[in-house]
Design a protein around this motif. Structure first.
Motif, PDB file in Angstrom:
ATOM      1  N   PHE A  48       0.691  -1.044  -0.045  1.00  0.00           N
ATOM      2  CA  PHE A  48      -0.139   0.286   0.402  1.00  0.00           C
ATOM      3  C   PHE A  48       0.214   1.504   0.007  1.00  0.00           C
ATOM      4  O   PHE A  48       0.541   2.356  -0.482  1.00  0.00           O
ATOM      5  N   ILE A  49       1.505   1.600   1.265  1.00  0.00           N
ATOM      6  CA  ILE A  49       2.875   2.952   1.059  1.00  0.00           C
ATOM      7  C   ILE A  49       3.918   2.449  -0.337  1.00  0.00           C
ATOM      8  O   ILE A  49       3.309   3.579  -1.177  1.00  0.00           O
ATOM      9  N   PHE A  50       4.163   1.262  -0.874  1.00  0.00           N
ATOM     10  CA  PHE A  50       4.804   1.416  -1.948  1.00  0.00           C
ATOM     11  C   PHE A  50       4.137   2.173  -3.505  1.00  0.00           C
ATOM     12  O   PHE A  50       4.169   3.051  -4.176  1.00  0.00           O
ATOM     13  N   ILE A  51       2.352   1.495  -3.441  1.00  0.00           N
ATOM     14  CA  ILE A  51       1.496   1.717  -4.903  1.00  0.00           C
ATOM     15  C   ILE A  51       1.326   3.822  -4.526  1.00  0.00           C
ATOM     16  O   ILE A  51       1.280   3.635  -5.353  1.00  0.00           O
ATOM     17  N   TYR A  52       1.071   3.903  -3.304  1.00  0.00           N
ATOM     18  CA  TYR A  52       0.772   5.158  -2.756  1.00  0.00           C
ATOM     19  C   TYR A  52       1.978   5.755  -3.122  1.00  0.00           C
ATOM     20  O   TYR A  52       1.550   7.031  -4.033  1.00  0.00           O
ATOM     21  N   VAL A  53       2.823   5.663  -2.895  1.00  0.00           N
ATOM     22  CA  VAL A  53       4.375   6.951  -2.961  1.00  0.00           C
ATOM     23  C   VAL A  53       4.909   6.592  -4.504  1.00  0.00           C
ATOM     24  O   VAL A  53       4.669   8.278  -4.842  1.00  0.00           O
ATOM     25  N   MET A  54       4.935   5.682  -5.274  1.00  0.00           N
ATOM     26  CA  MET A  54       5.060   5.499  -6.167  1.00  0.00           C
ATOM     27  C   MET A  54       3.031   6.557  -7.545  1.00  0.00           C
ATOM     28  O   MET A  54       4.098   6.621  -8.707  1.00  0.00           O
ATOM     29  N   THR A  55       3.053   6.697  -7.110  1.00  0.00           N
ATOM     30  CA  THR A  55       2.150   6.913  -7.665  1.00  0.00           C
ATOM     31  C   THR A  55       2.077   8.439  -7.278  1.00  0.00           C
ATOM     32  O   THR A  55       0.376   9.671  -8.174  1.00  0.00           O
ATOM     33  N   LEU A  56       2.373   9.439  -6.299  1.00  0.00           N
ATOM     34  CA  LEU A  56       2.258  10.045  -6.132  1.00  0.00           C
ATOM     35  C   LEU A  56       2.404  11.694  -7.410  1.00  0.00           C
ATOM     36  O   LEU A  56       1.941  12.711  -7.387  1.00  0.00           O
ATOM     37  N   PRO A  57       3.896  11.332  -7.661  1.00  0.00           N
ATOM     38  CA  PRO A  57       4.617  12.362  -8.851  1.00  0.00           C
ATOM     39  C   PRO A  57       3.468  12.147 -10.349  1.00  0.00           C
ATOM     40  O   PRO A  57       3.629  13.620 -10.396  1.00  0.00           O
ATOM     41  N   PHE A  58       2.873  11.140 -10.289  1.00  0.00           N
ATOM     42  CA  PHE A  58       1.784  11.640 -11.696  1.00  0.00           C
ATOM     43  C   PHE A  58       1.030  12.932 -11.845  1.00  0.00           C
ATOM     44  O   PHE A  58       0.623  13.514 -12.675  1.00  0.00           O
ATOM     45  N   SER A  59       0.258  12.999 -10.238  1.00  0.00           N
ATOM     46  CA  SER A  59      -0.520  14.100 -10.158  1.00  0.00           C
ATOM     47  C   SER A  59       0.071  15.825  -9.695  1.00  0.00           C
ATOM     48  O   SER A  59      -0.038  16.692 -10.078  1.00  0.00           O
ATOM     49  N   TYR A  60       1.579  15.396  -8.667  1.00  0.00           N
ATOM     50  CA  TYR A  60       1.469  16.797  -8.114  1.00  0.00           C
ATOM     51  C   TYR A  60       2.566  17.439  -8.897  1.00  0.00           C
ATOM     52  O   TYR A  60       2.539  18.369  -8.449  1.00  0.00           O
ATOM     53  N   VAL A  61       2.802  16.387 -10.204  1.00  0.00           N
ATOM     54  CA  VAL A  61       3.529  17.397 -10.596  1.00  0.00           C
ATOM     55  C   VAL A  61       3.304  18.453 -11.250  1.00  0.00           C
ATOM     56  O   VAL A  61       3.786  20.194 -12.066  1.00  0.00           O
ATOM     57  N   PHE A  62       1.762  18.363 -12.017  1.00  0.00           N
ATOM     58  CA  PHE A  62       1.669  19.684 -12.021  1.00  0.00           C
ATOM     59  C   PHE A  62       1.410  20.894 -11.434  1.00  0.00           C
ATOM     60  O   PHE A  62       1.451  22.507 -12.377  1.00  0.00           O
ATOM     61  N   THR A  63       1.459  21.107  -9.783  1.00  0.00           N
ATOM     62  CA  THR A  63       1.429  21.565  -9.006  1.00  0.00           C
ATOM     63  C   THR A  63       2.987  22.056  -8.400  1.00  0.00           C
ATOM     64  O   THR A  63       2.923  23.239  -8.182  1.00  0.00           O
ATOM     65  N   LEU A  64       3.445  21.458  -8.378  1.00  0.00           N
ATOM     66  CA  LEU A  64       4.845  21.724  -7.791  1.00  0.00           C
ATOM     67  C   LEU A  64       6.173  21.500  -8.498  1.00  0.00           C
ATOM     68  O   LEU A  64       6.572  21.966  -8.060  1.00  0.00           O
ATOM     69  N   GLY A  65       5.579  21.303 -10.197  1.00  0.00           N
ATOM     70  CA  GLY A  65       6.835  20.911 -11.436  1.00  0.00           C
ATOM     71  C   GLY A  65       8.200  19.992 -10.477  1.00  0.00           C
ATOM     72  O   GLY A  65       7.556  18.570  -9.968  1.00  0.00           O
ATOM     73  N   PHE A  66       9.048  20.638 -10.784  1.00  0.00           N
ATOM     74  CA  PHE A  66      10.375  19.704 -10.238  1.00  0.00           C
ATOM     75  C   PHE A  66      10.424  19.446  -8.770  1.00  0.00           C
ATOM     76  O   PHE A  66      11.058  18.617  -8.189  1.00  0.00           O
ATOM     77  N   TYR A  67      10.075  20.561  -7.841  1.00  0.00           N
ATOM     78  CA  TYR A  67       9.437  20.005  -6.352  1.00  0.00           C
ATOM     79  C   TYR A  67       9.034  18.926  -6.000  1.00  0.00           C
ATOM     80  O   TYR A  67       8.718  18.972  -4.722  1.00  0.00           O
ATOM     81  N   VAL A  68       8.361  18.706  -7.097  1.00  0.00           N
ATOM     82  CA  VAL A  68       7.791  17.301  -6.233  1.00  0.00           C
ATOM     83  C   VAL A  68       8.536  15.723  -5.730  1.00  0.00           C
ATOM     84  O   VAL A  68       8.499  15.482  -5.441  1.00  0.00           O
ATOM     85  N   ILE A  69      10.114  16.352  -6.270  1.00  0.00           N
ATOM     86  CA  ILE A  69      11.102  15.418  -5.811  1.00  0.00           C
ATOM     87  C   ILE A  69      11.081  14.876  -4.078  1.00  0.00           C
ATOM     88  O   ILE A  69      11.397  14.252  -3.142  1.00  0.00           O
ATOM     89  N   PRO A  70      11.197  16.549  -3.776  1.00  0.00           N
ATOM     90  CA  PRO A  70      12.232  15.990  -1.982  1.00  0.00           C
ATOM     91  C   PRO A  70      10.550  16.094  -1.112  1.00  0.00           C
ATOM     92  O   PRO A  70      10.806  14.827  -0.533  1.00  0.00           O
ATOM     93  N   VAL A  71       9.403  16.350  -2.229  1.00  0.00           N
ATOM     94  CA  VAL A  71       8.256  15.988  -1.409  1.00  0.00           C
ATOM     95  C   VAL A  71       8.013  14.747  -1.171  1.00  0.00           C
ATOM     96  O   VAL A  71       7.327  14.594  -0.012  1.00  0.00           O
ATOM     97  N   VAL A  72       8.114  14.297  -2.584  1.00  0.00           N
ATOM     98  CA  VAL A  72       6.920  13.096  -2.643  1.00  0.00           C
ATOM     99  C   VAL A  72       8.496  11.648  -1.350  1.00  0.00           C
ATOM    100  O   VAL A  72       7.956  11.104  -0.762  1.00  0.00           O
TER     101      VAL A  72
END
Length: 288
Positions: free
Chosen positions: A218-242
């Motif tokens: 659950f943790i793995f799938i949850y984290v691995m899907t985070l960049p797909f959506s939040y990249v539109f609002t955070l850009g490359f800042y999604v990397i440290p957030v994820v």
């Protein structure tokens, strides 16, 4: 077990202990960071996806599942801590019963040889139980001039409990203790085996595999899907957030894994060796 000052916030924040989850998760954090950067590059630079992309709506799933994953991790850590705390209470019971048993025998027995026997064997039980729970071999235990051979092929704590039980009944047959005193001593004598059995129950009954595996997936799938959506609002800042979100979620699972078996040699496990040494010290003081 790690000794620390609960009020020293500065030490907590800036010190990385060897048991800290950051060190264990560092390789995975680099992997998650690289993966997030790749997803960010593909969506923004390669496919040129915009704000109208439906991938942005994946964040709705994260919002709904965030509450579920928090409940699962809260239950997981609470269950693990309950096992750790129960183990501590059992060893506290062993300390008290060892003292009470020693106090009673010190008052009843007059023969120096009999007193010497229990002065050595009562702490021996805690020592053998500590080795037994950490799966360490202790085949021959020598206590000064008292030689006790422990058979590897048999249950080691039971052998020590049997020594004490046989000695008590031997003293009863010799008339050194009365029938009333025999019953008086039986409660503490029985408690040694009760503590051992309860510790073995914790040691030999891990969290069900399916439950533990599901949380990790659950943790793995949850984290691995985070960049797909939040990249539109955070850009490359999604990397440290994820990476940070993964660190928090995975750390809770790692902490639970470590403390659910409190009788090992990890930094946060119970100091059973120190407790056994204290029992030896206190029993010797009582008989001394």
């Amino acid at each position: 077990m790690v000794r620390y000052n609960t009020k020293d916030w500065i030490t907590f924040i800036f010190r990385f202990h060897q048991s800290d989850t950051f060190r264990k998760l560092l390789p995975l954090m680099f992997f998650i960071g690289g993966y997030s950067g790749l997803i960010c590059y593909l969506e923004m630079e390669y496919f040129h996806l915009g704000e109208d992309s439906k991938l942005k709506n994946i964040s709705i799933m994260h919002g709904m599942l965030g509450f579920v994953i928090s409940l699962l991790l809260a239950y997981r850590t609470n269950t693990a801590y309950d096992r750790w705390w129960e183990g501590r209470k059992l060893w506290g019971t062993l300390v008290n019963n060892s003292r009470n048993f020693s106090l009673k025998l010190a008052a009843i027995l007059e023969n120096e040889i009999d007193r010497h026997f229990f002065q050595k064997v009562i702490p021996l039980y805690a020592h053998i139980l500590q080795k037994h729970l950490t799966s360490e071999e202790s085949g021959l235990v020598l206590y000064d001039d008292l030689d006790l051979a422990i058979d590897h092929a048999k249950h080691k704590p039971n052998q020590v409990a049997k020594m004490m039980t046989n000695k008590i009944h031997e003293l009863y047959k010799e008339g050194k203790i009365s029938g009333h005193q025999l019953l008086f001593l039986n409660t503490e004598l029985q408690s040694f085996t009760d503590v051992c059995g309860a510790c073995e129950r914790i040691k030999n009954t891990p969290i069900p595999y399916s439950y533990s595996a599901f949380i990790k997936k659950f943790i793995f799938i949850y984290v691995m899907t985070l960049p797909f959506s939040y990249v539109f609002t955070l850009g490359f800042y999604v990397i440290p957030v994820v990476v940070f979100i993964f660190y928090v979620l995975a750390s809770l699972e790692l902490i639970a894994e470590e403390i659910e078996d409190p009788f090992g040699n990890d930094a946060n496990d119970l100091p059973t060796e120190k407790i056994a040494s204290n029992i030896k010290k206190h029993v010797e003081e009582i008989f001394g």
